[in-house]
Design a protein around this motif. Structure first.
Motif, mmCIF file in Angstrom:
data_model
loop_
_atom_site.group_PDB
_atom_site.id
_atom_site.type_symbol
_atom_site.label_atom_id
_atom_site.label_comp_id
_atom_site.label_asym_id
_atom_site.label_seq_id
_atom_site.Cartn_x
_atom_site.Cartn_y
_atom_site.Cartn_z
ATOM 1 N N ASP A 294 0.829 -1.315 0.020
ATOM 2 C CA ASP A 294 -0.089 0.082 0.187
ATOM 3 C C ASP A 294 0.901 1.211 0.163
ATOM 4 N N PRO A 295 1.459 1.528 -1.263
ATOM 5 C CA PRO A 295 2.304 2.727 -1.402
ATOM 6 C C PRO A 295 1.956 4.047 -0.825
ATOM 7 N N GLN A 296 0.501 4.130 -0.763
ATOM 8 C CA GLN A 296 -0.306 5.312 -0.323
ATOM 9 C C GLN A 296 -0.388 5.443 1.043
ATOM 10 N N SER A 297 -0.294 4.359 1.737
ATOM 11 C CA SER A 297 -0.489 4.308 3.325
ATOM 12 C C SER A 297 0.003 5.587 4.032
ATOM 13 N N PRO A 298 -1.081 6.029 4.751
ATOM 14 C CA PRO A 298 -0.535 7.290 5.902
ATOM 15 C C PRO A 298 0.217 6.742 6.732
ATOM 16 N N LEU A 299 0.525 5.402 6.853
ATOM 17 C CA LEU A 299 1.349 5.037 8.127
ATOM 18 C C LEU A 299 2.837 4.934 7.979
ATOM 19 N N LEU A 300 3.183 5.307 6.500
ATOM 20 C CA LEU A 300 4.287 5.331 5.916
ATOM 21 C C LEU A 300 5.217 6.357 6.712
ATOM 22 N N ALA A 301 4.246 7.576 6.958
ATOM 23 C CA ALA A 301 5.245 8.959 7.563
ATOM 24 C C ALA A 301 5.724 8.501 9.012
ATOM 25 N N MET A 302 4.831 7.463 9.578
ATOM 26 C CA MET A 302 5.328 7.308 10.905
ATOM 27 C C MET A 302 6.342 6.242 11.028
ATOM 28 N N PHE A 303 6.253 5.361 10.013
ATOM 29 C CA PHE A 303 7.687 4.565 9.824
ATOM 30 C C PHE A 303 8.743 4.968 9.479
ATOM 31 N N TYR A 304 8.811 6.126 8.710
ATOM 32 C CA TYR A 304 10.089 6.883 8.092
ATOM 33 C C TYR A 304 10.286 7.558 9.445
ATOM 34 N N ASN A 305 9.407 8.055 10.149
ATOM 35 C CA ASN A 305 10.026 8.976 11.323
ATOM 36 C C ASN A 305 10.762 8.136 12.329
ATOM 37 N N ASN A 306 10.178 6.775 12.603
ATOM 38 C CA ASN A 306 10.853 6.063 13.487
ATOM 39 C C ASN A 306 12.423 5.548 12.988
ATOM 40 N N SER A 322 17.448 13.568 5.581
ATOM 41 C CA SER A 322 16.457 13.309 4.476
ATOM 42 C C SER A 322 15.265 12.306 4.882
ATOM 43 N N VAL A 323 15.551 11.297 5.650
ATOM 44 C CA VAL A 323 14.473 10.326 6.110
ATOM 45 C C VAL A 323 13.349 10.999 6.805
ATOM 46 N N PHE A 324 13.669 12.040 7.690
ATOM 47 C CA PHE A 324 12.356 12.687 8.111
ATOM 48 C C PHE A 324 11.722 13.675 7.064
ATOM 49 N N LEU A 325 12.571 14.196 6.165
ATOM 50 C CA LEU A 325 11.869 15.116 4.896
ATOM 51 C C LEU A 325 11.141 13.909 4.048
ATOM 52 N N GLU A 326 11.371 12.630 4.210
ATOM 53 C CA GLU A 326 10.420 11.720 3.372
ATOM 54 C C GLU A 326 9.192 11.589 4.189
ATOM 55 N N ALA A 327 9.233 11.457 5.361
ATOM 56 C CA ALA A 327 8.178 11.485 6.255
ATOM 57 C C ALA A 327 7.324 12.597 6.018
ATOM 58 N N ILE A 328 7.948 13.643 5.983
ATOM 59 C CA ILE A 328 7.111 15.085 5.786
ATOM 60 C C ILE A 328 6.543 15.028 4.391
ATOM 61 N N LYS A 329 7.161 14.516 3.383
ATOM 62 C CA LYS A 329 6.684 14.478 2.176
ATOM 63 C C LYS A 329 5.228 13.783 1.959
ATOM 64 N N ILE A 330 5.296 12.448 2.854
ATOM 65 C CA ILE A 330 4.149 11.661 2.860
ATOM 66 C C ILE A 330 3.093 12.316 3.715
ATOM 67 N N ASN A 331 3.212 13.125 4.604
ATOM 68 C CA ASN A 331 2.307 13.617 5.232
ATOM 69 C C ASN A 331 3.001 15.065 5.910
ATOM 70 N N PRO A 332 2.495 16.283 5.198
ATOM 71 C CA PRO A 332 2.988 17.399 5.557
ATOM 72 C C PRO A 332 2.450 17.964 6.594
ATOM 73 N N ASN A 333 1.553 17.229 7.321
ATOM 74 C CA ASN A 333 0.855 17.850 8.635
ATOM 75 C C ASN A 333 1.339 17.063 9.908
ATOM 76 N N TYR A 334 2.399 15.890 9.624
ATOM 77 C CA TYR A 334 2.903 15.280 10.757
ATOM 78 C C TYR A 334 4.032 15.919 11.630
ATOM 79 N N ALA A 335 3.477 16.744 12.650
ATOM 80 C CA ALA A 335 4.204 17.469 13.541
ATOM 81 C C ALA A 335 5.520 16.696 14.024
#
Length: 571
Positions: A294-306, A322-335
């Motif tokens: 599921d490449p569109q999964s919103p959980l990916l932002a959390m995965f990249y964050n960790n 850059s890993v955190f940047l990837e999380a931000i790209k997936i979910n720009p509202n992920y504080a």
């Protein structure tokens, strides 16, 4: 660390997933004048109650009528809530009350397992009265609703009053004066210092220890029962039995190798068990399987964050960032991604960029206490950052003075915001006291260090700095020695107390060379850094001001859906 199930995710998605979300116009609140049904149905008195779009909530109390004053005196508090959608109720006993004088805020909270339910209200005399409902999981705010009205009625109810510090009264020369009695401390209840901001369903049924036995019986009956392994792993995680949780998640992966959430939960368990190497492998596996399924999964932002959290100490800053940047790209509202990237950059003295990330995190999550604390420190350290090197060099060459007053004021504003959100945060008062000290606002520094001690009676650095402010700012060496002595009493191995006692006695009783020398030698025996000051001219000696600061750590989250087999369907 965030624990969610599938139903929870749906529920939070409906109300808006994220910390510190403020709602718009709400239904008329339930007024707190003994009329809340939630309390009256339990034969209790209403302290404060309100309605949000999702919940009815109230703080109820049991107490007695004081015959001498005619006032009702509450003796025990309860949180009672009801879901407006499901009508399920939850009653949490053992509530506590916290009162802040400036600004006037009364906070009621009750904790059950990992969840804390809190109702806060401002004083009725404030310019813009308000009442709010907040829910925390493992100390992280997961739900917040604010009503612009004061709903409590605290007439005849006990109030905590701050106890003033006794005035200085010394008879010189030392040691003939009488020691100052230790100030009585305001009885703030202790809470865990984990001011993280994750978020659960308010009325999720709590899992008991007995469920482990139940899951074990299911597994004994069917060794391939994936759901039972997963649920038992979740419960082991709840109990901080991380190795057993890891073993169960491995069984889930054995039965379904591409189950991304089990890889992720396993990674968080490894992370909590101080095994970052295995956590890294698990997070990478979770991302790889999620990108396939599921490449569109919103959980990916959390995965990249960790993933970024465990990589920050293993990779160059640009690559880890850059890993955190990837999380931000997936979910720009992920504080959390902005916050953690700011934390990484700040650790390399990139305060200007860190401030930008903390500001974004605060904008997305206005009650993010840790972001305020770390941004305050970034402002405080701003004049020594790598990004300001050119400016500092020019100032050094031209002889211009570096004016850091504005940055100090912004740091104070951030620490003040943190204390307003959480009046029990001793670190916020301590750090603000440091800034006031640097600005020579000695009275404010004394007030802040005193409040830090009030909140944490064993805060040695706060005792130390309080003594130094009295010595340097007030020339009150007797009182300074009193506070230095308190640190020695609380921890005989705390080297700064002996060093500061030596300097303090040198100022107060310079002829008492034997006592001064003894304290110097003790400080050196505990910490060789003080050796260079031994036998120096007294005028060259300075107190050991405590300004050590470790950035508040990065945040990790855990997802625990109730059904580990389901994934988000593609449309």
């Amino acid at each position: 660390m965030m624990l969610l199930n599938k139903n929870m995710i749906a529920h939070l998605g409906m109300i808006g997933l994220g910390a510190g979300i403020l709602w718009g116009i709400a239904p008329s609140p339930v007024q707190a004048n003994d009329r809340s049904v939630l309390c009256s149905n339990r034969q209790m008195t209403t302290q404060v109650a309100l309605t949000t779009p999702e919940y009815f909530a109230a703080i109820c109390s049991r107490g007695y009528l004081d015959q001498s004053t005619g006032c009702y005196v509450p003796t025990e508090y309860y949180y009672v809530g009801q879901s407006r959608s499901t009508k399920e109720t939850l009653t949490v006993p053992r509530g506590i009350i916290e009162v802040s004088q400036q600004p006037p805020i009364t906070i009621y909270k009750a904790t059950e397992r990992i969840n804390t339910y809190q109702i806060a209200t401002s004083g009725p005399q404030t310019r813009e009265p308000w009442t709010s409902l907040s829910i925390f999981e493992n100390g992280r705010r997961i739900y917040h609703h604010k009503v612009n009205d004061y709903l409590g009625d605290r007439q005849c109810r006990p109030q905590y009053q701050p106890v003033p510090i006794p005035s200085s009264s010394f008879t010189l020369p030392f040691p003939k004066f009488e020691p100052i009695p230790e100030p009585k401390l305001v009885p703030f209840p202790k809470i865990p210092p984990s001011l993280t901001l994750p978020l659960p369903n308010l009325y999720l049924p709590q899992r008991s220890d007995k469920t482990i036995e139940g899951y074990s019986r299911q597994i004994a009956a069917n060794p391939n029962n994936l759901k039972a392994y997963f649920a038992r792993g979740n419960r082991y995680y709840d109990l901080k039995r991380y190795q057993e949780a890891i073993a169960d998640y491995k069984q889930v992966i054995r039965l379904k190798p591409n189950h991304a959430i089990s890889h992720f939960n396993q990674g968080v368990s490894y992370y909590r068990a101080n095994n970052p190497k295995e956590a890294l492998v698990s997070f990478e596996a979770a991302i790889a399987h999620a990108l396939v399924s599921d490449p569109q999964s919103p959980l990916l932002a959390m995965f990249y964050n960790n993933l970024g959290i465990v990589q920050r100490d293993q990779l160059p800053i640009a690559q880890a960032s850059s890993v955190f940047l990837e999380a931000i790209k997936i979910n720009p509202n992920y504080a959390l991604s902005y916050y953690n990237r700011g934390l990484l950059i700040q650790s390399f003295r990139g305060n200007e960029l860190a401030i930008a990330d903390y500001t974004k995190a605060i904008k997305l999550s206005p009650l993010f206490v840790m972001a305020y604390l770390n941004r305050g420190r970034a402002y405080y350290d701003y004049d020594s950052t790598a990004s300001d090197y050119a400016v500092n060099t020019v100032n050094a060459l031209t002889g211009a003075a570096i004016d850091n007053t504005k940055n100090y004021q912004q740091a104070i504003a951030d620490y003040t915001a943190a204390t307003n959100i959480d009046p029990t945060n001793a670190l916020a008062y301590f750090q603000r006291g440091i800034v006031h000290y640097r600005m020579k606002n000695y009275d404010q520094a004394i007030a802040d260090f005193t409040q830090a001690i009030t909140l944490d009676n064993n805060y040695l650095d706060a005792y130390t700095n309080l003594g130094i402010v009295y010595a340097e700012g007030k020339k009150d060496y007797g009182r300074a020695i009193f506070y230095f002595g308190r640190t020695k009493e609380k921890n005989p191995q705390y080297a700064p107390s002996y060093y500061n006692l030596a300097v303090g006695y040198a100022a107060l009783t310079p002829k008492d060379s034997g006592l001064i020398d003894a304290y110097y030698k003790k400080a050196i025996a505990l910490d060789r850094q003080y050796e260079s000051d031994y036998h120096k001219d007294l005028s060259q000696q300075h107190y050991a001001f405590q300004d050590d600061y470790e950035l508040i750590p990065a945040l990790a989250e855990i997802i625990v859906p109730s059904d580990p087999l389901t994934s988000r369907k593609k449309t």
